[in-house]
Design a protein around this motif. Structure first.
Motif, short mmCIF file in Angstrom:
data_model
loop_
_atom_site.label_atom_id
_atom_site.label_comp_id
_atom_site.label_asym_id
_atom_site.label_seq_id
_atom_site.Cartn_x
_atom_site.Cartn_y
_atom_site.Cartn_z
N CYS A 45 0.80 -1.23 0.00
CA CYS A 45 0.00 0.00 0.00
C CYS A 45 0.83 1.28 0.00
O CYS A 45 0.35 2.33 -0.40
N LEU A 98 -5.59 15.26 -1.15
CA LEU A 98 -5.80 14.33 -0.04
C LEU A 98 -7.20 14.49 0.51
O LEU A 98 -7.78 15.57 0.44
N GLN A 99 -7.73 13.41 1.00
CA GLN A 99 -9.05 13.46 1.64
C GLN A 99 -8.94 12.96 3.08
O GLN A 99 -8.82 13.75 4.00
N CYS A 100 -8.93 11.65 3.29
CA CYS A 100 -8.86 11.19 4.68
C CYS A 100 -7.46 11.35 5.25
O CYS A 100 -7.27 11.29 6.46
N PHE A 102 -4.92 9.36 5.12
CA PHE A 102 -4.20 8.19 5.60
C PHE A 102 -3.07 7.76 4.67
O PHE A 102 -1.99 7.38 5.12
N LEU A 134 -1.26 3.11 -2.58
CA LEU A 134 -2.70 3.06 -2.76
C LEU A 134 -3.38 4.24 -2.09
O LEU A 134 -3.02 4.62 -0.97
N ARG A 136 -7.51 5.26 -1.48
CA ARG A 136 -8.89 4.83 -1.73
C ARG A 136 -9.84 6.02 -1.88
O ARG A 136 -10.99 5.85 -2.23
N CYS A 137 -9.35 7.23 -1.58
CA CYS A 137 -10.26 8.39 -1.53
C CYS A 137 -10.28 9.24 -2.79
O CYS A 137 -11.32 9.73 -3.18
N THR A 138 -9.12 9.52 -3.37
CA THR A 138 -9.03 10.62 -4.32
C THR A 138 -9.18 10.21 -5.78
O THR A 138 -9.24 11.09 -6.64
N GLY A 139 -9.19 8.92 -6.06
CA GLY A 139 -9.17 8.49 -7.46
C GLY A 139 -7.90 8.93 -8.16
O GLY A 139 -7.82 8.91 -9.38
N TYR A 140 -6.91 9.39 -7.38
CA TYR A 140 -5.55 9.77 -7.81
C TYR A 140 -5.47 11.07 -8.60
O TYR A 140 -4.38 11.63 -8.76
N ARG B 13 -8.51 23.05 2.07
CA ARG B 13 -8.99 22.45 3.32
C ARG B 13 -8.05 22.74 4.50
O ARG B 13 -6.84 22.58 4.41
N TYR B 26 -5.03 9.39 14.28
CA TYR B 26 -5.91 8.26 14.01
C TYR B 26 -5.90 7.34 15.24
O TYR B 26 -5.01 7.44 16.08
N HIS B 508 -14.49 11.77 7.64
CA HIS B 508 -13.37 10.82 7.51
C HIS B 508 -12.80 10.94 6.11
O HIS B 508 -12.56 9.94 5.45
N GLY B 509 -12.64 12.19 5.69
CA GLY B 509 -12.08 12.48 4.38
C GLY B 509 -12.89 13.52 3.62
O GLY B 509 -12.41 14.07 2.63
N HIS B 682 -14.19 12.45 -8.13
CA HIS B 682 -12.98 11.71 -8.55
C HIS B 682 -12.87 10.39 -7.77
O HIS B 682 -12.62 9.33 -8.36
N GLY B 683 -13.01 10.51 -6.48
CA GLY B 683 -12.83 9.31 -5.63
C GLY B 683 -13.88 8.26 -5.92
O GLY B 683 -13.58 7.07 -5.99
N TYR B 724 -10.06 12.72 -14.83
CA TYR B 724 -11.50 12.73 -15.08
C TYR B 724 -11.95 14.16 -15.41
O TYR B 724 -11.38 15.12 -14.89
#
Ligand code: FES
Ligand code: FES
Lengths: 160, 790
Positions: A45, A98-100, A102, A134, A136-140, B13, B26, B508-509, B682-683, B724
């Motif tokens: 990851c 970035l979103q979460c 992590f 990896l 999982r949030c941003t779709g890169y 943000r 976390y 959480h994001g 996007h996500g 996208y």
């Protein structure tokens, strides 16, 4: 238990570790540097990515004892000396990369190493270079955009 | 010029600073003095009878503090399903008890039956290996059709045919639908699988429990999307402790996507261990445990039929679905394939008659529950695939068949045959926008260029709708919901005019700390920097239901606006007193309370100060202080909608699919922060592409999870996806909440899988493989290649 000494973010540190203690564990539990995250148990990851002697390394793949004497840099050592965000970190914020949060430390460390090797990468090179991390949030999308921005390239043509 | 502050501004943000500098906090980052570590013993077989669990050797291992098994928790309550579904014959669903730890039987690989607590993680794990479990393996029930056949093999001994419920929606429509099918000029039929997914938030689940014997208070730090819901489930249902004796704190949480809505047994186990040992107890899942024990998503097998006129006008639609619920009912497992799926089967279309049948089936697999989109991706995939198939059969253009059947912009409010009332929308507008942005006009030229290179190019569309902010509570109560679906906020104005806003939503994001502050700043005419958004701690926040189902802004945000309105109303009373004017004459704008038509005014800060230092204050008629709470229960769902296009190239030699472009034109109602909304799309699209091309959860016939790590389960990586194109300019504001917002968190994951698969099928058909009408997800190279050989 064996004593290990290394340089982390410019400071000499040491601690007692077991032979099986991973660098990721030493950083998190031994030094309290919890910015380095653990997202898997199969080295897949990249959340744990740090720099060892300037190269990106997944810190869950090396034992703490194996990096004795090395220069280690973690996300906690990435900001400018005055505490402001570095160009790369700032690009992540500007581009909403970035979103979460992590995956973010690993993404920043991997991206910084990528840019050190290849200061003006193409989109494809960025995507390929981050393939071991990896998110999982941003779709890169915005991560790739941030790395391109940090490299000084014009990103205005990239769609929203 | 776009605004740079307040509602609609693409603000960066505030939470990013801590995440970018390694200062996020976390659950796994938190340590309490004297803490011990838990590790769980998990079943290696999918189905087995527990004869005995011998923990003696484990208990004597170095550092071990205690070992508990399922028997030790047998007296505790079950972890409940949040929604009661009645079968078509009126009987209630079968609802087996879901214990903290398995006892009597183990029911899926990874089912935890014992917990060890030791001084270190390594000691706890070593001791788990020393537990001797005498388990007689039973035949595994994996396939849903076989499960229903009732061979006498049962996941739960008391449930004869492994059937949880057999639900019809709407049962009264059934006869009319059958009649329409009997008379229809054309019927298209499609059988498809909605592949099972593992949510894989990048942060694995974790819990840290603390117990204070002096006060009998418990504290649980945990990875939760909804700390109050967790507290309610753990305290009132499972452990039987008063809620006020349990604080649940969900600090920074590294993604959820549904998987962290639910209460899991590990949480109760560490709380019980903390009490028994009078020490904090910590557990952090490794990724293998996440794969085995997090609630999975999707896993539907569906037969769908569409009846239409020869010109493509839809007449009726019916589906029969088997929905896998796994070994136990997770908290939303029964709502997901029913009220979040069946009610959406009209999609954005005028189909006059719809009937949905869903059978939920127990199997010896991990529980299945809501995962980003929850039921709506399954509905959308079924609808959008059969629309394409019908168009192919009838020789109608894919865009034309959609345009012909979309609900018109002048038809709102629109009552669907599956029980929803869409309040607003303009589906043709987003479709037109998508056609423009995806340069559909230029497609043929691009396809020719691909062909010249020996590649097959295809374009696929989906026009989708979803329902967010599930509500109102009294209606969902009639339909079987066991919880309310309101949310809450408290706005505390501090003495010098800055604010703490406590919200029931959990970020959480999603960036609530930024967006919620933008909304409050705009309403009060004060800078964002003087507003703090507080979330995630039941001892601080009001009782709200948390974040899932794209509900945060539409529901919790509305509660926040209501509380702010109360602040303004009270501020006017204070201002009227201070300015010696009538309350009705006070206006509030740009942070100023003003006597209308005069220059007499007080700033927001002056009013706040006066509320806390009430010297010149109407104490006889007005309480001091400036703090207001509000609860908000929505009058209806919100209905985001959009139109997506995906363009792919298939390599005919290898079957490999490359996504060349993806375009999303969405209607989310009013947009509070476009940067964040784009990021959400996007996500979601990234996850949808993952489902369509890469991700698959596979159990073998013995119930062993074959795709149990990132080596075997293909997560989308940076080089699997393109940039996208995302647009949200075609907005019709929601008519029934104060911000006019609809929710954007799940859209991408709902609308994208059918667009991708439609594009692949289009590419193959254009390439001469006209016998191909469907390929199940994930559309992997081997599946594409095989389809081409047929
Ligand atoms: S934790 Fe090191 S690669 Fe996942
Ligand atoms: S920001 Fe959440 S995993 Fe990347």
């Amino acid at each position: 238990m064996t004593k290990v000494t290394m340089t982390v973010n410019g400071k000499t540190v040491s601690g007692e570790v077991e032979g099986r203690t991973l660098l990721s564990g030493f950083l998190r539990e031994g030094l309290g540097l919890t910015g380095t995250h653990i997202g898997c148990d199969t080295s897949q990851c990249g959340a744990c990515t740090v720099h060892v002697n300037g190269r990106a390394v997944k810190s869950c793949t090396v034992f703490a004892l194996d990096v004795a004497g090395a220069e280690v840099k973690t996300i906690e050592g990435m900001a400018n000396a005055d505490g402001s965000l570095s160009v790369l970190q700032q690009a992540f914020q500007d581009c909403h990369g970035l979103q979460c949060g992590f995956c973010t430390p690993g993404m920043v460390m991997a991206s910084a190493a990528l840019l050190a090797d290849n200061p003006t990468p193409s989109e494809a090179e960025v995507r390929h270079g981050l393939e071991g991390n990896l998110c999982r949030c941003t779709g890169y999308h915005n991560i790739v955009k941030a790395v391109l921005q940090a490299s000084g390239q014009d990103i205005t043509a990239i769609p929203a | 010029m776009p605004k740079d502050t307040g509602i609609g501004a693409p603000m960066k943000r505030r939470e990013d600073i801590r995440f970018l500098t390694g200062k996020g906090r976390y659950t796994a980052d938190i340590n309490l003095r004297g803490q011990a570590y838990a590790a769980f013993a998990r079943s290696e077989v999918a189905h087995g009878k527990i004869n005995a669990i011998d923990t003696r050797a484990a208990s004597e291992m170095p550092g071990v503090l205690c070992v508990m098994t399922g028997e030790d928790f047998a007296a505790m309550g079950g972890n409940p399903a949040g929604w009661l579904i009645n079968s078509r014959d009126g009987t209630p669903m079968r609802e087996p008890k879901r214990p903290v730890l398995a006892h009597g039987k183990v029911r899926h690989v990874g089912d935890a039956y014992a917990v060890v607590v030791a001084e270190t993680v390594e000691q706890a794990r070593d001791a788990v290996a020393a537990i001797e479990a005498d388990i007689t393996e039973l035949p595994a029930i994996v396939d849903m059709k076989a499960a229903l056949a009732d061979s006498g093999n049962r996941v739960h001994d008391e449930i004869p045919d492994n059937l949880c419920f057999d639900w019809g929606w709407i049962e009264d429509n059934r006869a009319a639908v059958e009649e329409a099918f009997a008379k229809a000029p054309h019927v298209t039929t499609l059988e498809l699988v909605n592949n099972r997914l593992v949510p894989n938030a990048m942060e694995p689940r974790a819990s840290l429990a603390d117990y204070n014997p002096g006060t009998e208070d418990y504290t649980l730090y945990t990875t939760s999307q909804n700390p109050h819901l967790h507290r309610l489930l753990i305290a009132a249902f499972v452990m039987g402790i008063p809620e006020h004796k349990l604080t649940v704190i969900a600090p920074d949480v590294g993604g959820g996507f549904g998987s962290k809505i639910y209460h899991y047994g590990e949480e109760a186990a560490v709380l019980a261990a903390a009490k028994a040992l009078k020490r904090p107890v910590k557990w952090v899942a490794d990724r293998t445990e996440s794969f085995l024990s997090d609630a999975h998503g999707r896993d539907h097998v569906t037969k769908i039929q569409l009846a239409c006129e020869k010109d493509g006008t839809f007449l009726a639609l019916r589906t029969e679905t088997l929905a896998n619920v796994g070994a136990y009912l997770s908290n939303f497992a029964t709502a997901t394939p029913t009220f979040l799926h069946g009610t959406l089967m009209a999609g954005p279309y005028k189909t006059p008659l719809v009937y949905v049948n869903v059978k939920a089936v127990f199997t010896n697999t991990a529980p299945v529950d809501a995962y980003r989109g929850a039921g709506r991706p399954e509905a959308t995939f079924s609808i959008e695939r059969i629309v394409d198939k019908a168009a192919d059969e009838l020789g109608i253009d894919k865009l034309e068949i959609r345009r012909k059947n979309l609900i018109g912009a002048d038809q709102y409010p629109y009552t669907t045959p599956v029980g929803l009332v869409y309040d607003t929308g303009n589906y043709a507008a987003t479709l037109d926008k998508m056609v423009e942005l995806a340069d559909v006009a230029g497609f043929e030229k691009r396809a020719a260029e691909s062909k010249a290179r020996g590649k097959l190019r295809g374009i696929g569309y989906s026009t989708w709708i979803e329902a967010c902010g599930i509500a109102p509570s009294n209606l969902v109560g009639v339909l079987g919901s066991r919880v309310g679906l309101f949310d809450a906020a408290t706005v505390r104005v501090n003495a010098t005019g800055n604010l703490s806003v406590m919200t029931g939503a959990h970020s959480h994001g999603q960036g609530h700390e930024t967006v919620f502050a933008q909304v409050v700043a705009e309403k009060l005419g004060i800078p964002e920097s003087s507003i703090e958004i507080v979330h995630g701690d039941t001892s601080k926040i009001p009782f709200g239901m948390g974040s899932y189902g794209s509900r945060s802004l539409a529901v919790a945000g509305s509660a926040m606006v209501k509380a702010v309105d109360k602040i303004i109303a009270k501020g006017k009373k204070i201002a009227a007193h201070m300015l010696e004017a009538a309350e009705d004459d006070i206006t509030f704008e740009n942070g100023k309370f003003q006597v209308a038509g005069t220059d007499k005014a007080k700033t927001f800060g002056e009013i706040a100060f006066s509320a806390y230092v009430p010297h010149n204050y109407p104490l006889e008629t007005l309480e001091p202080g400036l703090e207001e709470s509000a609860f908000y229960d929505p009058g209806n769902f919100t209905y985001p909608a959009g139109a997506y296009a995906c363009e792919v190239e298939v390599d005919p030699d290898t079957g490999r699919v490359e996504i060349l472009s993806f375009t999303a034109a969405d209607d989310f109602g009013n947009v509070m922060n476009p940067l964040i909304v784009q990021g959400q799309v996007h996500g979601g699209v990234g996850q949808g592409i993952g489902q369509a091309l890469l991700e698959n959860t596979t159990y073998d016939e013995n119930g062993q999870l074959l795709s149990g790590s990132f080596m075997d389960y293909a997560m989308p990586r940076a080089d699997d996806v393109p940039f996208y194109t995302v647009d949200h300019s075609c907005n019709t504001p929601c008519t029934h909440n104060p911000l006019g917002v609809k929710g954007c968190g799940e859209a991408g994951a709902i609308g994208s899988p059918p667009a991708v698969v439609n594009a692949v099928v289009d590419a193959l058909r254009r390439g001469g493989h006209t016998g191909i009408s469907h390929i199940d997800m994930p559309v992997s190279p081997s599946r594409v290649w095989q389809a081409m050989q047929a």
